[in-house]
Design a protein around this motif. Sequence first.
Motif, PDB file in Angstrom:
ATOM      1  N   ALA A  42       0.808  -1.225   0.000  1.00 44.44           N
ATOM      2  CA  ALA A  42       0.000   0.000   0.000  1.00 44.44           C
ATOM      3  C   ALA A  42       0.840   1.272   0.000  1.00 44.44           C
ATOM      4  O   ALA A  42       0.366   2.338  -0.396  1.00 44.44           O
ATOM      5  N   LEU A  43       2.100   1.176   0.430  1.00 47.24           N
ATOM      6  CA  LEU A  43       2.935   2.361   0.601  1.00 47.24           C
ATOM      7  C   LEU A  43       4.260   2.182  -0.118  1.00 47.24           C
ATOM      8  O   LEU A  43       4.876   1.124  -0.037  1.00 47.24           O
ATOM      9  N   THR A  44       4.679   3.224  -0.804  1.00 46.22           N
ATOM     10  CA  THR A  44       5.993   3.209  -1.453  1.00 46.22           C
ATOM     11  C   THR A  44       6.822   4.386  -0.942  1.00 46.22           C
ATOM     12  O   THR A  44       6.284   5.381  -0.448  1.00 46.22           O
ATOM     13  N   LYS A  45       8.130   4.265  -1.079  1.00 50.23           N
ATOM     14  CA  LYS A  45       9.017   5.359  -0.683  1.00 50.23           C
ATOM     15  C   LYS A  45       8.728   6.607  -1.514  1.00 50.23           C
ATOM     16  O   LYS A  45       8.798   7.734  -1.002  1.00 50.23           O
ATOM     17  N   GLU A  46       8.387   6.400  -2.773  1.00 47.28           N
ATOM     18  CA  GLU A  46       8.101   7.527  -3.660  1.00 47.28           C
ATOM     19  C   GLU A  46       6.844   8.263  -3.219  1.00 47.28           C
ATOM     20  O   GLU A  46       6.775   9.494  -3.292  1.00 47.28           O
ATOM     21  N   ALA A  47       5.849   7.526  -2.734  1.00 45.61           N
ATOM     22  CA  ALA A  47       4.597   8.143  -2.293  1.00 45.61           C
ATOM     23  C   ALA A  47       4.825   9.078  -1.103  1.00 45.61           C
ATOM     24  O   ALA A  47       4.145  10.103  -0.959  1.00 45.61           O
ATOM     25  N   LEU A  48       5.791   8.726  -0.261  1.00 46.72           N
ATOM     26  CA  LEU A  48       6.075   9.560   0.903  1.00 46.72           C
ATOM     27  C   LEU A  48       6.514  10.967   0.503  1.00 46.72           C
ATOM     28  O   LEU A  48       6.242  11.934   1.223  1.00 46.72           O
ATOM     29  N   LEU A  49       7.181  11.070  -0.635  1.00 47.42           N
ATOM     30  CA  LEU A  49       7.702  12.363  -1.073  1.00 47.42           C
ATOM     31  C   LEU A  49       6.594  13.365  -1.369  1.00 47.42           C
ATOM     32  O   LEU A  49       6.827  14.576  -1.372  1.00 47.42           O
ATOM     33  N   GLU A  50       5.396  12.876  -1.618  1.00 50.65           N
ATOM     34  CA  GLU A  50       4.261  13.746  -1.948  1.00 50.65           C
ATOM     35  C   GLU A  50       3.450  14.133  -0.708  1.00 50.65           C
ATOM     36  O   GLU A  50       2.489  14.891  -0.825  1.00 50.65           O
ATOM     37  N   ARG A  51       3.837  13.637   0.445  1.00 51.13           N
ATOM     38  CA  ARG A  51       3.031  13.851   1.643  1.00 51.13           C
ATOM     39  C   ARG A  51       3.591  14.981   2.510  1.00 51.13           C
ATOM     40  O   ARG A  51       4.777  15.286   2.440  1.00 51.13           O
ATOM     41  N   PRO A  52       2.723  15.575   3.355  1.00 47.37           N
ATOM     42  CA  PRO A  52       3.180  16.649   4.251  1.00 47.37           C
ATOM     43  C   PRO A  52       4.287  16.158   5.178  1.00 47.37           C
ATOM     44  O   PRO A  52       4.355  14.975   5.525  1.00 47.37           O
ATOM     45  N   ALA A  53       5.137  17.070   5.586  1.00 53.50           N
ATOM     46  CA  ALA A  53       6.295  16.734   6.426  1.00 53.50           C
ATOM     47  C   ALA A  53       5.910  16.658   7.897  1.00 53.50           C
ATOM     48  O   ALA A  53       6.416  17.399   8.745  1.00 53.50           O
ATOM     49  N   THR A  54       4.985  15.765   8.222  1.00 51.54           N
ATOM     50  CA  THR A  54       4.645  15.455   9.613  1.00 51.54           C
ATOM     51  C   THR A  54       4.789  13.955   9.786  1.00 51.54           C
ATOM     52  O   THR A  54       4.908  13.208   8.809  1.00 51.54           O
ATOM     53  N   LEU A  55       4.760  13.508  11.025  1.00 53.48           N
ATOM     54  CA  LEU A  55       4.916  12.072  11.249  1.00 53.48           C
ATOM     55  C   LEU A  55       3.747  11.258  10.697  1.00 53.48           C
ATOM     56  O   LEU A  55       3.864  10.044  10.486  1.00 53.48           O
ATOM     57  N   TRP A  56       2.619  11.919  10.426  1.00 53.53           N
ATOM     58  CA  TRP A  56       1.463  11.204   9.880  1.00 53.53           C
ATOM     59  C   TRP A  56       1.661  10.817   8.422  1.00 53.53           C
ATOM     60  O   TRP A  56       0.818  10.141   7.842  1.00 53.53           O
ATOM     61  N   ARG A  57       2.794  11.212   7.845  1.00 51.28           N
ATOM     62  CA  ARG A  57       3.134  10.729   6.500  1.00 51.28           C
ATOM     63  C   ARG A  57       3.280   9.209   6.499  1.00 51.28           C
ATOM     64  O   ARG A  57       3.144   8.554   5.468  1.00 51.28           O
ATOM     65  N   TYR A  58       3.573   8.643   7.682  1.00 56.79           N
ATOM     66  CA  TYR A  58       3.742   7.189   7.814  1.00 56.79           C
ATOM     67  C   TYR A  58       2.459   6.524   8.315  1.00 56.79           C
ATOM     68  O   TYR A  58       2.511   5.533   9.044  1.00 56.79           O
ATOM     69  N   ARG A  59       1.313   7.068   7.942  1.00 56.43           N
ATOM     70  CA  ARG A  59       0.043   6.637   8.547  1.00 56.43           C
ATOM     71  C   ARG A  59      -0.229   5.143   8.393  1.00 56.43           C
ATOM     72  O   ARG A  59      -0.930   4.550   9.222  1.00 56.43           O
ATOM     73  N   GLU A  60       0.299   4.488   7.329  1.00 60.85           N
ATOM     74  CA  GLU A  60       0.081   3.048   7.180  1.00 60.85           C
ATOM     75  C   GLU A  60       0.794   2.254   8.276  1.00 60.85           C
ATOM     76  O   GLU A  60       0.438   1.095   8.540  1.00 60.85           O
ATOM     77  N   LEU A  61       1.781   2.865   8.901  1.00 58.31           N
ATOM     78  CA  LEU A  61       2.514   2.220   9.996  1.00 58.31           C
ATOM     79  C   LEU A  61       2.116   2.792  11.350  1.00 58.31           C
ATOM     80  O   LEU A  61       2.843   2.660  12.333  1.00 58.31           O
ATOM     81  N   LEU A  62       0.940   3.426  11.395  1.00 55.30           N
ATOM     82  CA  LEU A  62       0.414   3.991  12.630  1.00 55.30           C
ATOM     83  C   LEU A  62      -0.982   3.433  12.891  1.00 55.30           C
ATOM     84  O   LEU A  62      -1.654   2.969  11.959  1.00 55.30           O
ATOM     85  N   PRO A  63      -1.460   3.467  14.141  1.00 52.57           N
ATOM     86  CA  PRO A  63      -2.636   2.681  14.529  1.00 52.57           C
ATOM     87  C   PRO A  63      -4.008   3.352  14.427  1.00 52.57           C
ATOM     88  O   PRO A  63      -4.981   2.812  14.944  1.00 52.57           O
ATOM     89  N   VAL A  64      -4.119   4.515  13.787  1.00 54.14           N
ATOM     90  CA  VAL A  64      -5.414   5.195  13.694  1.00 54.14           C
ATOM     91  C   VAL A  64      -6.146   4.757  12.434  1.00 54.14           C
ATOM     92  O   VAL A  64      -5.599   4.832  11.328  1.00 54.14           O
ATOM     93  N   LYS A  65      -7.381   4.314  12.591  1.00 53.71           N
ATOM     94  CA  LYS A  65      -8.157   3.787  11.467  1.00 53.71           C
ATOM     95  C   LYS A  65      -8.690   4.891  10.569  1.00 53.71           C
ATOM     96  O   LYS A  65      -8.558   4.846   9.354  1.00 53.71           O
ATOM     97  N   ASP A  66      -9.328   5.892  11.172  1.00 53.66           N
ATOM     98  CA  ASP A  66      -9.990   6.953  10.428  1.00 53.66           C
ATOM     99  C   ASP A  66      -9.189   8.244  10.571  1.00 53.66           C
ATOM    100  O   ASP A  66      -8.979   8.734  11.683  1.00 53.66           O
ATOM    101  N   GLU A  67      -8.763   8.806   9.461  1.00 55.14           N
ATOM    102  CA  GLU A  67      -7.949  10.026   9.498  1.00 55.14           C
ATOM    103  C   GLU A  67      -8.680  11.192  10.157  1.00 55.14           C
ATOM    104  O   GLU A  67      -8.043  12.144  10.612  1.00 55.14           O
ATOM    105  N   LYS A  68      -9.997  11.134  10.234  1.00 54.77           N
ATOM    106  CA  LYS A  68     -10.759  12.185  10.895  1.00 54.77           C
ATOM    107  C   LYS A  68     -10.454  12.247  12.396  1.00 54.77           C
ATOM    108  O   LYS A  68     -10.699  13.268  13.045  1.00 54.77           O
ATOM    109  N   ASN A  69      -9.928  11.173  12.937  1.00 59.51           N
ATOM    110  CA  ASN A  69      -9.626  11.130  14.367  1.00 59.51           C
ATOM    111  C   ASN A  69      -8.213  11.608  14.695  1.00 59.51           C
ATOM    112  O   ASN A  69      -7.840  11.678  15.866  1.00 59.51           O
ATOM    113  N   ILE A  70      -7.441  11.936  13.679  1.00 59.14           N
ATOM    114  CA  ILE A  70      -6.078  12.400  13.916  1.00 59.14           C
ATOM    115  C   ILE A  70      -6.097  13.780  14.576  1.00 59.14           C
ATOM    116  O   ILE A  70      -6.741  14.713  14.090  1.00 59.14           O
ATOM    117  N   VAL A  71      -5.396  13.893  15.692  1.00 56.39           N
ATOM    118  CA  VAL A  71      -5.234  15.160  16.403  1.00 56.39           C
ATOM    119  C   VAL A  71      -3.779  15.575  16.218  1.00 56.39           C
ATOM    120  O   VAL A  71      -2.871  14.990  16.809  1.00 56.39           O
TER     121      VAL A  71
END
Length: 401
Positions: A42-71
């Motif tokens: 689901a995730l490639t190194k190239e895809a990361l380059l297009e994402r915002p520079a926050t730790l949530w760029r690694y969301r596939e390796l984080l435990p939140v199901k719905d992005e609406k719940n991200i604080v």
Amino acid sequence: MFVKHLECPKCAKTYDSEQRIQLCECGAPLVVRYELDKVKKALTKEALLERPATLWRYRELLPVKDEKNIVSLGEGMTPLCRFDNLGKQAGFKNLFIKDEGIIPTGTFKARGATVGVSRAKELGIDILAMPTNGNAGGSWAAYCAAAGIRSVIVMPKDAPAINRKEVGITGADLYLVDGLISDAGKIVARAVEKFGWFDASTLKEPYRIEGKKTMGLEIAEQMGWRVPDVILYPTGGGVGIIGIYKALKELQEMGWIGEKMPRLVAVQATGCAPIVKAFDEHKDSSEFWDNAETCAFGITVPKALGDFLVLEAIYDTKGCAVAIDDADTLKAQQEIARAEGNFICPEGATTYAAAKQLLASGWIKPEEEVVLLNTGTGLKYPQTVNIEPPLLAPTDDISQG
């Protein structure tokens, strides 16, 4: 979300990640396990380059199901800077710092808070409680405020004043205890049992570590998907070093980095060094450290719940544990500021003092790539700097020096 389950690293019992849970029935912390084969698809190194520079760029390796719940307050992707001036001064050819002092709330604790609070929100938790030496309380109080979750924070009365103010201004319920963080933990445990609140103490919930592990993900990405030779980490509760180790093991399993692992170094203070003592004695867990005291207040943890995980990370990577006295810590803090301009926290400064010791002993070679982890801004610790500049009258001139 690609979470498979929660798992006990001691007895291997697994739990459904959708239930509100604290510890394994054996009393050990729980860790999040992912379906890494699916993450890799689901995730490639190239895809990361297009994402915002926050730790949530690694969301596939984080435990939140719905992005609406991200604080989120914009935490993560802190700089990995070369310390060339300091390196030349001390004899390092490749010295780096991962500087966590510039993220929201001023310390790496924001990483654990953003993920822990986001997951708490997703699980419908409305009140959480935690003991803290200061910085974690400040971070969790801030993120709880943003999430609409009530936070109850207990910290030692000797914690830095800025931490008390940081917690108080968010509207959190703040209490001080005449004792150490271990005493604050006992008070929180009694309240959790009495009122049914969610316990957000270090490693008593599974998600803080997931935020902290993003330091390891960032280091690998910033180094072109490879790892340095040595990473030195100021160690109190140990979640950061456990998280970095976990992150790199996950990247290895995904095939994103090679077989090499950095040698992990847990750095503590001579006034509170239970991990160092356990390492020196070749033990798998630590003993409670009596009369703990150090100027690096954030690592004044007499007994860490996850001590066995810290030691496992050290042993498995052929790392070590080092204790630094307060005088060397404050000297290192000043040396870093004068050579590089970075005003870092005393906890972070211990890593440079430790690196110099290990270089002198030959354990670190001059050409090796060495990463120091600074866990927070020195601006939160004004008491560590004692400078009395000359006072001039309006008619005075500045001397040539």
